[in-house]
Design a protein around this motif. Structure first.
Motif, short mmCIF file in Angstrom:
data_model
loop_
_atom_site.label_atom_id
_atom_site.label_comp_id
_atom_site.label_asym_id
_atom_site.label_seq_id
_atom_site.Cartn_x
_atom_site.Cartn_y
_atom_site.Cartn_z
N THR A 1 -1.79 -114.83 -83.88
CA THR A 1 -0.89 -114.42 -82.80
C THR A 1 -0.08 -115.60 -82.29
O THR A 1 1.12 -115.48 -82.05
CB THR A 1 -1.68 -113.76 -81.65
OG1 THR A 1 -2.39 -112.64 -82.18
CG2 THR A 1 -0.77 -113.30 -80.53
N VAL A 2 -0.72 -116.75 -82.13
CA VAL A 2 0.00 -117.95 -81.70
C VAL A 2 1.09 -118.31 -82.71
O VAL A 2 2.20 -118.67 -82.33
CB VAL A 2 -0.99 -119.13 -81.48
CG1 VAL A 2 -0.25 -120.45 -81.32
CG2 VAL A 2 -1.87 -118.85 -80.27
N LEU B 1 2.67 -116.17 -84.63
CA LEU B 1 3.73 -115.17 -84.43
C LEU B 1 4.59 -115.52 -83.22
O LEU B 1 5.82 -115.38 -83.25
CB LEU B 1 3.13 -113.78 -84.25
CG LEU B 1 2.47 -113.15 -85.47
CD1 LEU B 1 1.75 -111.85 -85.08
CD2 LEU B 1 3.50 -112.89 -86.56
N ILE B 2 3.94 -115.98 -82.13
CA ILE B 2 4.67 -116.38 -80.93
C ILE B 2 5.61 -117.53 -81.25
O ILE B 2 6.79 -117.52 -80.88
CB ILE B 2 3.69 -116.76 -79.80
CG1 ILE B 2 2.97 -115.52 -79.26
CG2 ILE B 2 4.40 -117.51 -78.68
CD1 ILE B 2 1.80 -115.81 -78.32
N ARG B 3 5.10 -118.55 -81.94
CA ARG B 3 5.94 -119.71 -82.29
C ARG B 3 7.15 -119.31 -83.12
O ARG B 3 8.27 -119.76 -82.88
CB ARG B 3 5.10 -120.75 -83.04
CG ARG B 3 4.17 -121.53 -82.16
CD ARG B 3 3.49 -122.63 -82.96
NE ARG B 3 2.50 -123.29 -82.17
CZ ARG B 3 1.22 -123.43 -82.51
NH1 ARG B 3 0.78 -122.96 -83.66
NH2 ARG B 3 0.37 -124.05 -81.72
N ARG B 4 6.91 -118.46 -84.12
CA ARG B 4 8.02 -118.03 -84.98
C ARG B 4 9.04 -117.21 -84.21
O ARG B 4 10.24 -117.38 -84.40
CB ARG B 4 7.49 -117.23 -86.17
CG ARG B 4 6.92 -118.12 -87.26
CD ARG B 4 6.69 -117.33 -88.50
NE ARG B 4 5.73 -116.25 -88.22
CZ ARG B 4 4.69 -115.95 -88.95
NH1 ARG B 4 4.46 -116.59 -90.06
NH2 ARG B 4 3.87 -114.98 -88.62
N ALA B 5 8.57 -116.31 -83.34
CA ALA B 5 9.49 -115.48 -82.55
C ALA B 5 10.36 -116.36 -81.64
O ALA B 5 11.57 -116.13 -81.51
CB ALA B 5 8.71 -114.46 -81.72
N ILE B 6 9.75 -117.36 -81.03
CA ILE B 6 10.50 -118.24 -80.13
C ILE B 6 11.47 -119.12 -80.91
O ILE B 6 12.64 -119.26 -80.54
CB ILE B 6 9.55 -119.08 -79.26
CG1 ILE B 6 8.82 -118.16 -78.28
CG2 ILE B 6 10.30 -120.19 -78.53
CD1 ILE B 6 7.72 -118.82 -77.49
N GLU C 1 4.13 -124.72 -77.94
CA GLU C 1 2.67 -124.65 -77.83
C GLU C 1 2.30 -123.41 -77.02
O GLU C 1 2.96 -123.09 -76.04
CB GLU C 1 2.11 -125.90 -77.14
CG GLU C 1 2.41 -127.19 -77.85
CD GLU C 1 1.79 -127.28 -79.23
OE1 GLU C 1 0.66 -126.75 -79.42
OE2 GLU C 1 2.42 -127.86 -80.12
N ALA C 2 1.24 -122.74 -77.41
CA ALA C 2 0.71 -121.61 -76.65
C ALA C 2 -0.66 -122.02 -76.12
O ALA C 2 -1.60 -122.19 -76.88
CB ALA C 2 0.61 -120.37 -77.52
N VAL C 3 -0.74 -122.22 -74.81
CA VAL C 3 -1.96 -122.70 -74.17
C VAL C 3 -2.73 -121.50 -73.62
O VAL C 3 -2.23 -120.79 -72.74
CB VAL C 3 -1.64 -123.70 -73.04
CG1 VAL C 3 -2.91 -124.21 -72.38
CG2 VAL C 3 -0.78 -124.84 -73.57
N PRO C 4 -3.94 -121.25 -74.14
CA PRO C 4 -4.71 -120.10 -73.66
C PRO C 4 -5.12 -120.25 -72.20
O PRO C 4 -5.42 -121.35 -71.74
CB PRO C 4 -5.96 -120.09 -74.54
CG PRO C 4 -5.69 -121.04 -75.65
CD PRO C 4 -4.63 -121.97 -75.19
N SER D 1 -5.93 -112.27 -72.19
CA SER D 1 -4.67 -111.66 -72.63
C SER D 1 -3.45 -112.51 -72.26
O SER D 1 -2.32 -112.09 -72.45
CB SER D 1 -4.52 -110.26 -72.04
OG SER D 1 -4.29 -110.34 -70.65
N MET D 2 -3.70 -113.72 -71.75
CA MET D 2 -2.61 -114.55 -71.24
C MET D 2 -2.55 -115.89 -71.96
O MET D 2 -3.57 -116.52 -72.22
CB MET D 2 -2.84 -114.78 -69.75
CG MET D 2 -1.94 -115.74 -69.09
SD MET D 2 -0.38 -114.95 -68.79
CE MET D 2 0.38 -116.16 -67.78
N VAL D 3 -1.32 -116.31 -72.28
CA VAL D 3 -1.08 -117.67 -72.77
C VAL D 3 0.12 -118.22 -72.01
O VAL D 3 0.99 -117.47 -71.56
CB VAL D 3 -0.81 -117.74 -74.29
CG1 VAL D 3 -2.02 -117.33 -75.10
CG2 VAL D 3 0.40 -116.92 -74.68
#
Length: 126
Positions: A65-66, A68-73, A90-93, A99-101
């Motif tokens: 998922t992280v 996917l987030i990086r690619r989308a951004i 960076e996606a910080v949990p 459910s939040m980053v």
């Protein structure tokens, strides 16, 4: 460092409202782009504007998922002409909410310097 509020107005020295400029304006544009789904502004002629972050809702918080987030951004910000380079994403949990980053984005504007934006992202609709 700019947070994910995306405010487009600021209070000037005299107490009057004024539009944000410079890095604050770029941060606002980035946040607006990330918060808009691709195609959402299609009827206005902006078919490619936005991001695909909404497609990630409902995914478990994982390395996949992280990624996917990086690619989308990265894909979304490639359309922002005021950015020379996306230096990091960076996606910080969130330790308290699975459910939040918090997405930390560092960009190099074409005008130089660097800009760090914190963007809260919920993997589940709240």
């Amino acid at each position: 460092k700019i947070d994910g509020t995306g405010a487009d107005l600021a209070v000037g020295p005299s107490g009057d409202l004024m539009a944000v400029e410079g890095s604050e304006n770029l941060a606002q544009a980035i946040i607006a782009r990330l918060a808009t789904s691709v195609g959402e502004l299609g009827e206005l002629g902006h078919t490619g504007y936005g991001s695909r972050l909404s497609e990630i809702f409902g995914q478990p918080r994982s390395e996949r998922t992280v990624s996917l987030i990086r690619r989308a951004i990265a894909s979304s910000l490639a359309g922002e002409r005021r950015i020379r380079e996306v230096a990091s994403i960076e996606a910080v949990p969130d330790a308290r909410d699975p459910s939040m980053v918090t997405i930390q984005i560092t960009v190099i504007p074409v005008t130089g310097g660097s800009l760090i934006i914190s963007y809260p992202f919920h993997l589940e609709v709240t």
